[in-house]
Write a protein that holds these residues in place. Structure first.
Motif, PDB file in Angstrom:
ATOM      1  N   UNK A 114       0.838  -1.204   0.000  1.00  0.00           N
ATOM      2  CA  UNK A 114       0.000   0.000   0.000  1.00  0.00           C
ATOM      3  C   UNK A 114       0.872   1.253   0.000  1.00  0.00           C
ATOM      4  N   UNK A 115       1.922   1.246   0.797  1.00  0.00           N
ATOM      5  CA  UNK A 115       2.812   2.412   0.845  1.00  0.00           C
ATOM      6  C   UNK A 115       3.517   2.606  -0.491  1.00  0.00           C
ATOM      7  N   UNK A 116       4.034   1.531  -1.063  1.00  0.00           N
ATOM      8  CA  UNK A 116       4.708   1.667  -2.364  1.00  0.00           C
ATOM      9  C   UNK A 116       3.733   2.143  -3.441  1.00  0.00           C
ATOM     10  N   UNK A 117       2.514   1.645  -3.402  1.00  0.00           N
ATOM     11  CA  UNK A 117       1.510   2.079  -4.370  1.00  0.00           C
ATOM     12  C   UNK A 117       1.204   3.561  -4.184  1.00  0.00           C
ATOM     13  N   UNK A 118       1.017   3.987  -2.941  1.00  0.00           N
ATOM     14  CA  UNK A 118       0.755   5.390  -2.640  1.00  0.00           C
ATOM     15  C   UNK A 118       1.906   6.269  -3.132  1.00  0.00           C
ATOM     16  N   UNK A 119       3.129   5.851  -2.847  1.00  0.00           N
ATOM     17  CA  UNK A 119       4.292   6.619  -3.294  1.00  0.00           C
ATOM     18  C   UNK A 119       4.348   6.671  -4.818  1.00  0.00           C
ATOM     19  N   UNK A 130       8.264   6.750 -14.974  1.00  0.00           N
ATOM     20  CA  UNK A 130       9.178   5.601 -14.856  1.00  0.00           C
ATOM     21  C   UNK A 130       9.409   5.233 -13.393  1.00  0.00           C
ATOM     22  N   UNK A 131       9.651   6.229 -12.566  1.00  0.00           N
ATOM     23  CA  UNK A 131       9.844   5.973 -11.139  1.00  0.00           C
ATOM     24  C   UNK A 131       8.553   5.429 -10.520  1.00  0.00           C
ATOM     25  N   UNK A 132       7.413   5.937 -10.979  1.00  0.00           N
ATOM     26  CA  UNK A 132       6.122   5.462 -10.482  1.00  0.00           C
ATOM     27  C   UNK A 132       5.938   3.985 -10.826  1.00  0.00           C
ATOM     28  N   UNK A 133       6.258   3.616 -12.055  1.00  0.00           N
ATOM     29  CA  UNK A 133       6.112   2.214 -12.470  1.00  0.00           C
ATOM     30  C   UNK A 133       6.998   1.293 -11.639  1.00  0.00           C
ATOM     31  N   UNK A 134       8.192   1.751 -11.299  1.00  0.00           N
ATOM     32  CA  UNK A 134       9.082   0.943 -10.464  1.00  0.00           C
ATOM     33  C   UNK A 134       8.458   0.704  -9.083  1.00  0.00           C
ATOM     34  N   UNK A 135       7.832   1.741  -8.532  1.00  0.00           N
ATOM     35  CA  UNK A 135       7.164   1.584  -7.241  1.00  0.00           C
ATOM     36  C   UNK A 135       5.930   0.703  -7.359  1.00  0.00           C
ATOM     37  N   UNK A 136       5.193   0.839  -8.451  1.00  0.00           N
ATOM     38  CA  UNK A 136       4.032  -0.028  -8.668  1.00  0.00           C
ATOM     39  C   UNK A 136       4.470  -1.484  -8.781  1.00  0.00           C
ATOM     40  N   UNK A 137       5.611  -1.729  -9.437  1.00  0.00           N
ATOM     41  CA  UNK A 137       6.120  -3.096  -9.541  1.00  0.00           C
ATOM     42  C   UNK A 137       6.490  -3.656  -8.166  1.00  0.00           C
ATOM     43  N   UNK A 138       7.093  -2.809  -7.321  1.00  0.00           N
ATOM     44  CA  UNK A 138       7.418  -3.239  -5.956  1.00  0.00           C
ATOM     45  C   UNK A 138       6.143  -3.560  -5.188  1.00  0.00           C
ATOM     46  N   UNK A 142       4.908  -7.319  -3.423  1.00  0.00           N
ATOM     47  CA  UNK A 142       4.471  -7.512  -2.034  1.00  0.00           C
ATOM     48  C   UNK A 142       3.025  -7.980  -1.969  1.00  0.00           C
ATOM     49  N   UNK A 143       2.166  -7.434  -2.839  1.00  0.00           N
ATOM     50  CA  UNK A 143       0.782  -7.890  -2.843  1.00  0.00           C
ATOM     51  C   UNK A 143       0.682  -9.351  -3.258  1.00  0.00           C
ATOM     52  N   UNK A 144       1.477  -9.760  -4.222  1.00  0.00           N
ATOM     53  CA  UNK A 144       1.445 -11.171  -4.637  1.00  0.00           C
ATOM     54  C   UNK A 144       1.815 -12.086  -3.471  1.00  0.00           C
ATOM     55  N   UNK A 145       2.804 -11.682  -2.693  1.00  0.00           N
ATOM     56  CA  UNK A 145       3.197 -12.490  -1.532  1.00  0.00           C
ATOM     57  C   UNK A 145       2.077 -12.528  -0.490  1.00  0.00           C
ATOM     58  N   UNK A 146       1.484 -11.381  -0.229  1.00  0.00           N
ATOM     59  CA  UNK A 146       0.402 -11.321   0.759  1.00  0.00           C
ATOM     60  C   UNK A 146      -0.787 -12.167   0.313  1.00  0.00           C
ATOM     61  N   UNK A 147      -1.131 -12.055  -0.942  1.00  0.00           N
ATOM     62  CA  UNK A 147      -2.285 -12.789  -1.475  1.00  0.00           C
ATOM     63  C   UNK A 147      -2.020 -14.287  -1.471  1.00  0.00           C
TER      64      UNK A 147
END
Length: 173
Positions: A114-119, A130-138, A142-147
């Motif tokens: 959630x924090x990485x998505x918000x950032x 580009x920086x946004x996409x890198x954070x979305x990928x991060x 994490x969401x894949x692991x949580x799910x």
């Protein structure tokens, strides 16, 4: 005055009474019981929005608590406080520490995402896609692991992963 004596609502008093009974019958050493008291008082203060008091109690609990599983929840709650106060870097630090103690804590993984998505959203608004996409990928990782740990949770994250093409799985369990 200990927080347990300050609580004046029925639910807090009931929780305190139950916790005290459990503490008396638990086969735990004195240090572990003291850690639990500080943790319990931290949770109560956090629920009342008394974040400084909650952090003080959690810090004291950490000095006493030896069990890594229990430490993970103390650290996780500290992360929640920092996140709610907008200190995302500090929150990330505590969430990662909680995962070091307990790697199977999907709520910490979710909150990191959630924090990485918000950032990512903030950086995207600032004009750096580009920086946004890198954070979305991060966030996606994490969401894949949580799910994968809690497939019936994080439905919005599952939908976001699918609609953004970051996951091709329809069902995570």
């Amino acid at each position: 005055m200990p927080r347990t004596q300050k609580n004046d609502n029925f639910i807090d008093k009931s929780f305190t009474v139950m916790a005290d009974i459990i503490l008396k019958i638990l086969p735990a050493n004195k240090k572990a019981k003291e850690a639990f008291i500080y943790y319990r008082d931290g949770m109560s203060a956090q629920a009342d929005g008394e974040y400084a008091e909650a952090l003080d109690n959690y810090r004291e609990a950490l000095t006493l608590e030896e069990d890594t599983y229990d430490r993970s929840y103390i650290l996780y709650n500290m992360g929640l406080i920092y996140a709610s106060n907008g200190d995302h870097e500090q929150a990330l630090e505590y969430y990662h520490q909680s995962l070091d103690c307990n790697p199977r804590l999907p709520q910490a993984l979710n909150n990191i995402a959630v924090i990485y998505h918000f950032q990512g959203e903030k950086i995207k608004e600032d004009g750096d896609p580009e920086a946004a996409e890198a954070l979305f990928d991060k966030a996606a990782e994490y969401w894949k692991q949580a799910i994968s740990m809690a497939p019936n949770n994080y439905i919005e994250a599952q939908n976001w992963l699918k609609t953004t093409g970051r996951s091709t799985m329809d069902i995570f369990f």
